[in-house]
Structure formats: C-alpha cells, structure tokens
Design a protein around this motif. Sequence first.
Motif, PDB file in Angstrom:
ATOM      1  N   THR A   1       0.826  -1.207   0.000  1.00 56.85           N
ATOM      2  CA  THR A   1       0.000   0.000   0.000  1.00 56.85           C
ATOM      3  C   THR A   1       0.859   1.255   0.000  1.00 56.85           C
ATOM      4  OG1 THR A   1      -1.650  -1.224   1.293  1.00 56.85           O
ATOM      5  CG2 THR A   1      -1.907   1.168   1.160  1.00 56.85           C
ATOM      6  N   ARG A   2       1.896   1.256   0.829  1.00 61.92           N
ATOM      7  CA  ARG A   2       2.785   2.420   0.886  1.00 61.92           C
ATOM      8  C   ARG A   2       3.546   2.599  -0.433  1.00 61.92           C
ATOM      9  NH1 ARG A   2       3.836   4.856   5.510  1.00 61.92           N
ATOM     10  NH2 ARG A   2       6.036   5.259   5.012  1.00 61.92           N
ATOM     11  N   LEU A   3       3.902   1.485  -1.062  1.00 62.50           N
ATOM     12  CA  LEU A   3       4.600   1.564  -2.344  1.00 62.50           C
ATOM     13  C   LEU A   3       3.721   2.220  -3.408  1.00 62.50           C
ATOM     14  CD1 LEU A   3       7.303   0.459  -3.707  1.00 62.50           C
ATOM     15  CD2 LEU A   3       5.850  -1.367  -4.586  1.00 62.50           C
ATOM     16  N   ALA A   4       2.442   1.859  -3.415  1.00 66.21           N
ATOM     17  CA  ALA A   4       1.519   2.430  -4.395  1.00 66.21           C
ATOM     18  C   ALA A   4       1.300   3.922  -4.145  1.00 66.21           C
ATOM     19  CB  ALA A   4       0.185   1.687  -4.344  1.00 66.21           C
ATOM     20  N   VAL A   5       1.121   4.299  -2.892  1.00 68.88           N
ATOM     21  CA  VAL A   5       0.930   5.718  -2.552  1.00 68.88           C
ATOM     22  C   VAL A   5       2.185   6.514  -2.887  1.00 68.88           C
ATOM     23  CG1 VAL A   5       0.534   7.334  -0.662  1.00 68.88           C
ATOM     24  CG2 VAL A   5      -0.791   5.212  -0.786  1.00 68.88           C
ATOM     25  N   ALA A   6       3.351   5.943  -2.575  1.00 68.67           N
ATOM     26  CA  ALA A   6       4.612   6.618  -2.892  1.00 68.67           C
ATOM     27  C   ALA A   6       4.790   6.768  -4.398  1.00 68.67           C
ATOM     28  CB  ALA A   6       5.780   5.836  -2.296  1.00 68.67           C
ATOM     29  N   GLY A   7       4.292   5.801  -5.176  1.00 70.13           N
ATOM     30  CA  GLY A   7       4.383   5.892  -6.627  1.00 70.13           C
ATOM     31  C   GLY A   7       3.621   7.085  -7.171  1.00 70.13           C
ATOM     32  N   ARG A   8       2.476   7.399  -6.574  1.00 70.29           N
ATOM     33  CA  ARG A   8       1.716   8.577  -6.994  1.00 70.29           C
ATOM     34  C   ARG A   8       2.564   9.836  -6.855  1.00 70.29           C
ATOM     35  NH1 ARG A   8      -4.256   7.941  -4.152  1.00 70.29           N
ATOM     36  NH2 ARG A   8      -5.003   6.161  -5.393  1.00 70.29           N
ATOM     37  N   LEU A   9       3.232   9.952  -5.698  1.00 70.49           N
ATOM     38  CA  LEU A   9       4.040  11.138  -5.444  1.00 70.49           C
ATOM     39  C   LEU A   9       5.233  11.211  -6.400  1.00 70.49           C
ATOM     40  CD1 LEU A   9       4.547  13.616  -3.670  1.00 70.49           C
ATOM     41  CD2 LEU A   9       5.910  12.177  -2.169  1.00 70.49           C
ATOM     42  N   SER A  10       5.894  10.083  -6.620  1.00 70.96           N
ATOM     43  CA  SER A  10       7.058  10.076  -7.500  1.00 70.96           C
ATOM     44  C   SER A  10       6.673  10.468  -8.923  1.00 70.96           C
ATOM     45  CB  SER A  10       7.714   8.696  -7.496  1.00 70.96           C
ATOM     46  OG  SER A  10       8.271   8.403  -6.230  1.00 70.96           O
ATOM     47  N   LEU A  11       5.567   9.911  -9.435  1.00 73.38           N
ATOM     48  CA  LEU A  11       5.115  10.260 -10.775  1.00 73.38           C
ATOM     49  C   LEU A  11       4.680  11.719 -10.851  1.00 73.38           C
ATOM     50  CD1 LEU A  11       3.053   7.035 -11.582  1.00 73.38           C
ATOM     51  CD2 LEU A  11       5.241   7.697 -12.604  1.00 73.38           C
ATOM     52  N   LEU A  12       4.016  12.196  -9.802  1.00 70.97           N
ATOM     53  CA  LEU A  12       3.580  13.593  -9.781  1.00 70.97           C
ATOM     54  C   LEU A  12       4.779  14.534  -9.765  1.00 70.97           C
ATOM     55  CD1 LEU A  12       1.366  15.751  -9.513  1.00 70.97           C
ATOM     56  CD2 LEU A  12       1.471  15.421  -7.025  1.00 70.97           C
ATOM     57  N   VAL A  13       5.777  14.215  -8.946  1.00 67.29           N
ATOM     58  CA  VAL A  13       6.985  15.047  -8.885  1.00 67.29           C
ATOM     59  C   VAL A  13       7.701  15.041 -10.230  1.00 67.29           C
ATOM     60  CG1 VAL A  13       9.300  15.211  -7.880  1.00 67.29           C
ATOM     61  CG2 VAL A  13       7.329  14.851  -6.402  1.00 67.29           C
ATOM     62  N   GLY A  14       7.854  13.854 -10.831  1.00 66.36           N
ATOM     63  CA  GLY A  14       8.532  13.769 -12.124  1.00 66.36           C
ATOM     64  C   GLY A  14       7.843  14.589 -13.189  1.00 66.36           C
ATOM     65  N   LEU A  15       6.516  14.465 -13.283  1.00 68.45           N
ATOM     66  CA  LEU A  15       5.760  15.212 -14.291  1.00 68.45           C
ATOM     67  C   LEU A  15       5.822  16.714 -14.020  1.00 68.45           C
ATOM     68  CD1 LEU A  15       3.882  15.142 -16.744  1.00 68.45           C
ATOM     69  CD2 LEU A  15       1.955  14.851 -15.167  1.00 68.45           C
ATOM     70  N   SER A  16       5.703  17.105 -12.752  1.00 66.54           N
ATOM     71  CA  SER A  16       5.738  18.529 -12.403  1.00 66.54           C
ATOM     72  C   SER A  16       7.099  19.136 -12.707  1.00 66.54           C
ATOM     73  CB  SER A  16       5.404  18.710 -10.918  1.00 66.54           C
ATOM     74  OG  SER A  16       4.130  18.191 -10.611  1.00 66.54           O
ATOM     75  N   VAL A  17       8.160  18.373 -12.451  1.00 67.94           N
ATOM     76  CA  VAL A  17       9.505  18.877 -12.753  1.00 67.94           C
ATOM     77  C   VAL A  17       9.680  19.078 -14.254  1.00 67.94           C
ATOM     78  CG1 VAL A  17      11.962  18.278 -12.722  1.00 67.94           C
ATOM     79  CG2 VAL A  17      10.577  17.929 -10.689  1.00 67.94           C
ATOM     80  N   VAL A  18       9.130  18.167 -15.056  1.00 71.38           N
ATOM     81  CA  VAL A  18       9.199  18.319 -16.520  1.00 71.38           C
ATOM     82  C   VAL A  18       8.512  19.619 -16.940  1.00 71.38           C
ATOM     83  CG1 VAL A  18       8.402  17.381 -18.719  1.00 71.38           C
ATOM     84  CG2 VAL A  18       9.373  15.859 -17.009  1.00 71.38           C
ATOM     85  N   VAL A  19       7.343  19.906 -16.360  1.00 68.81           N
ATOM     86  CA  VAL A  19       6.603  21.122 -16.716  1.00 68.81           C
ATOM     87  C   VAL A  19       7.389  22.368 -16.310  1.00 68.81           C
ATOM     88  CG1 VAL A  19       4.509  22.460 -16.270  1.00 68.81           C
ATOM     89  CG2 VAL A  19       4.360  19.984 -16.601  1.00 68.81           C
ATOM     90  N   VAL A  20       7.885  22.387 -15.061  1.00 62.15           N
ATOM     91  CA  VAL A  20       8.610  23.567 -14.570  1.00 62.15           C
ATOM     92  C   VAL A  20       9.904  23.778 -15.351  1.00 62.15           C
ATOM     93  CG1 VAL A  20       9.810  24.553 -12.573  1.00 62.15           C
ATOM     94  CG2 VAL A  20       7.608  23.408 -12.263  1.00 62.15           C
ATOM     95  N   SER A  21      10.677  22.710 -15.529  1.00 59.23           N
ATOM     96  CA  SER A  21      11.946  22.847 -16.248  1.00 59.23           C
ATOM     97  C   SER A  21      11.723  23.230 -17.710  1.00 59.23           C
ATOM     98  CB  SER A  21      12.752  21.553 -16.152  1.00 59.23           C
ATOM     99  OG  SER A  21      12.071  20.476 -16.759  1.00 59.23           O
ATOM    100  N   SER A  22      10.621  22.751 -18.303  1.00 60.57           N
ATOM    101  CA  SER A  22      10.319  23.106 -19.689  1.00 60.57           C
ATOM    102  C   SER A  22       9.968  24.590 -19.807  1.00 60.57           C
ATOM    103  CB  SER A  22       9.167  22.258 -20.224  1.00 60.57           C
ATOM    104  OG  SER A  22       9.517  20.889 -20.260  1.00 60.57           O
ATOM    105  N   LEU A  23       9.162  25.092 -18.880  1.00 59.37           N
ATOM    106  CA  LEU A  23       8.806  26.516 -18.915  1.00 59.37           C
ATOM    107  C   LEU A  23      10.042  27.396 -18.790  1.00 59.37           C
ATOM    108  CD1 LEU A  23       5.572  26.538 -16.702  1.00 59.37           C
ATOM    109  CD2 LEU A  23       5.713  26.839 -19.176  1.00 59.37           C
ATOM    110  N   ILE A  24      10.914  27.049 -17.847  1.00 53.10           N
ATOM    111  CA  ILE A  24      12.118  27.862 -17.636  1.00 53.10           C
ATOM    112  C   ILE A  24      13.114  27.664 -18.781  1.00 53.10           C
ATOM    113  CG2 ILE A  24      14.074  28.288 -16.102  1.00 53.10           C
ATOM    114  CD1 ILE A  24      12.329  27.310 -13.776  1.00 53.10           C
ATOM    115  N   GLY A  25      13.394  26.399 -19.102  1.00 50.48           N
ATOM    116  CA  GLY A  25      14.416  26.104 -20.095  1.00 50.48           C
ATOM    117  C   GLY A  25      14.053  26.567 -21.488  1.00 50.48           C
TER     118      GLY A  25
END
Length: 291
Positions: A82-106
């Motif tokens: 259960t914790r692995l699945a919940v942690a996966g949500r956060l990891s995917l969300l962080v990865g996608l959000s970083v792509v958006v932020v870095s793309s806007l800046i870069g």
Amino acid sequence: MAAVATLSPGGASGRLGVLRALLRRRAVLAGIVVLALILALAIAGPWLSPYSPSRLSLANRLKPPSGVNLFGTDDFGRDVFTRLAVAGRLSLLVGLSVVVVSSLIGVTLGLLAGFFRRLDAPLARLIDAMMAFPDILLAIALVSALGPSVVNVVAALGIVYAPRLARIVRASTLVIRELPYVEAARALGVSTPRIMVRHVLRNLLSPILVQGTFIFASAMLAEAGLSFLGVGVSPSVPTWGTMIAQGRQYLDQAPWILFFPGLAIVLAVLSLQLVGDGLRDLLDPRLAKDI
C-alpha cells in the motif's frame, strides 16, 4: 541540425506512423508496458489494498511477503504494498511537475538566448554557470534553503534541470532563425512573438519531448535520493526514497522493506529511458532512416 526537424509532417497519419514504429521496437514496448503497470499500481493500488498506508500494527511488524501482506510489512507493521503504491503517486507527480517547470524555464531561456543576439551571451553564460554545479548538490542546496516540501522539491529540481533544455533549445533556435521561412515571415511583417511560437517553437517540439522523458526519469531518481538523504519531502509522507531510508537498518531482518521500492525506482527510471531512446531515434531524421 537534426534536432530542428520532425519525423513526419503528415498530421494524424504521421503521428500514427511514429506510434507504430515506436511500438515495433521491443525495448520501447517493454518500457511502455512497465510504465503502464507502474501507473496502474499508483492509481489503483491503494484502492485494491484493504490496508491504510499510515495504519500502525506493531503486532504485525516485519512480516515477510505473504497472501495477507503481498510485499510484507515494515518496522511499524504498515503494509509495504500500500505504501509503495501511494509513494508511486508522489514520485510520478513530482517527475511530471519537474518536466513542466523545467520546460517553462528552459524553453523560455533557450528561445530568448537563441533568437535575440544581444541576449545570447549573458543568458548562455547563465546557463553554463547553472550546469557547472552537479545536479544533486545544487538540488540539495536549493531544497535546504527553501525547506522540505513537495512544492519546494519540484521547484528545486525544475531549476536544476532547466539548463539541459535551455541549451538544446538555444542551439536549435540559432539555426532555425536563419532559415528562409523565418526570413520570409519577417519580410511579411509577422510579429516577433508569433514567429517565435509558430515558426520556431513548433519545430522544437520533438527534441523537447525527447529531453522531457529523460528529465522525468532523472527527476524521479533525484527525488528518491533527496528523500533518502532526508532533505526532500516530509518524512511522514511515503516516498520510495524514504521507504528505502527507513528499511536500510532492517536489511538483514527484512530486506523486502527496501527491495520493493528500490525495484520500483529501477523499473520506472529504466522504462522512461527506454521510451526516451526510442523517441530520440524516431524523431531524429539521421537515426529514423536506419530503423
């Protein structure tokens, strides 16, 4: 330059052709399947599990994987699956959000540096200065200054990975701005912002997309590293990095505590790299003709 061309301009049929060519490659197909499974686990895992990710059960601590607890339990008796699945949500969300932020800046920095000659030298020096620092050290410094939280981790990693995109966009823009169709648009009186968006940025979507997959993988790995070191998100929030950090002292007694989140990180990063390699090969004209 190969990065400024797209594989096929044929609209929907061209995109379908790219997708078919991508799926014909076994390594890329395997990466897509693994990513789909990780996404399904992150979305549906907590709903399928009868346990709460934060529910303590000291009587069931350090239980090995079984039919009751699929991935076993940790030192507080919490269900690892259960914790692995919940942690996966956060990891995917962080990865996608970083792509958006870095793309806007870069993309913004790269377009400005490549299109306007007067801005090229100072912005290029800024990009080089940012890339002079190792990614993880700069991320640790930024998160330490901002404080541990998901938003601050995304902001820090977005700043860290923005120069990668900025250099690619700048180099491609330097070539595109001299092409005949850009000169023709200028002669017709098309405004500069319209030229930058419609005639330059549209031809940069392929390299941006490819680089975005690599940034996604790097961001997930960096977030896990920051959480492992204790400078990422709050320790109370389950992440793959914190699960590994909490389970390392029980490596001899309960290796499953860190084995499963470690495996999830490896599979997620590897699958993203495979997809990114496949996209690069297909969208680079020099490589696409050999596929």
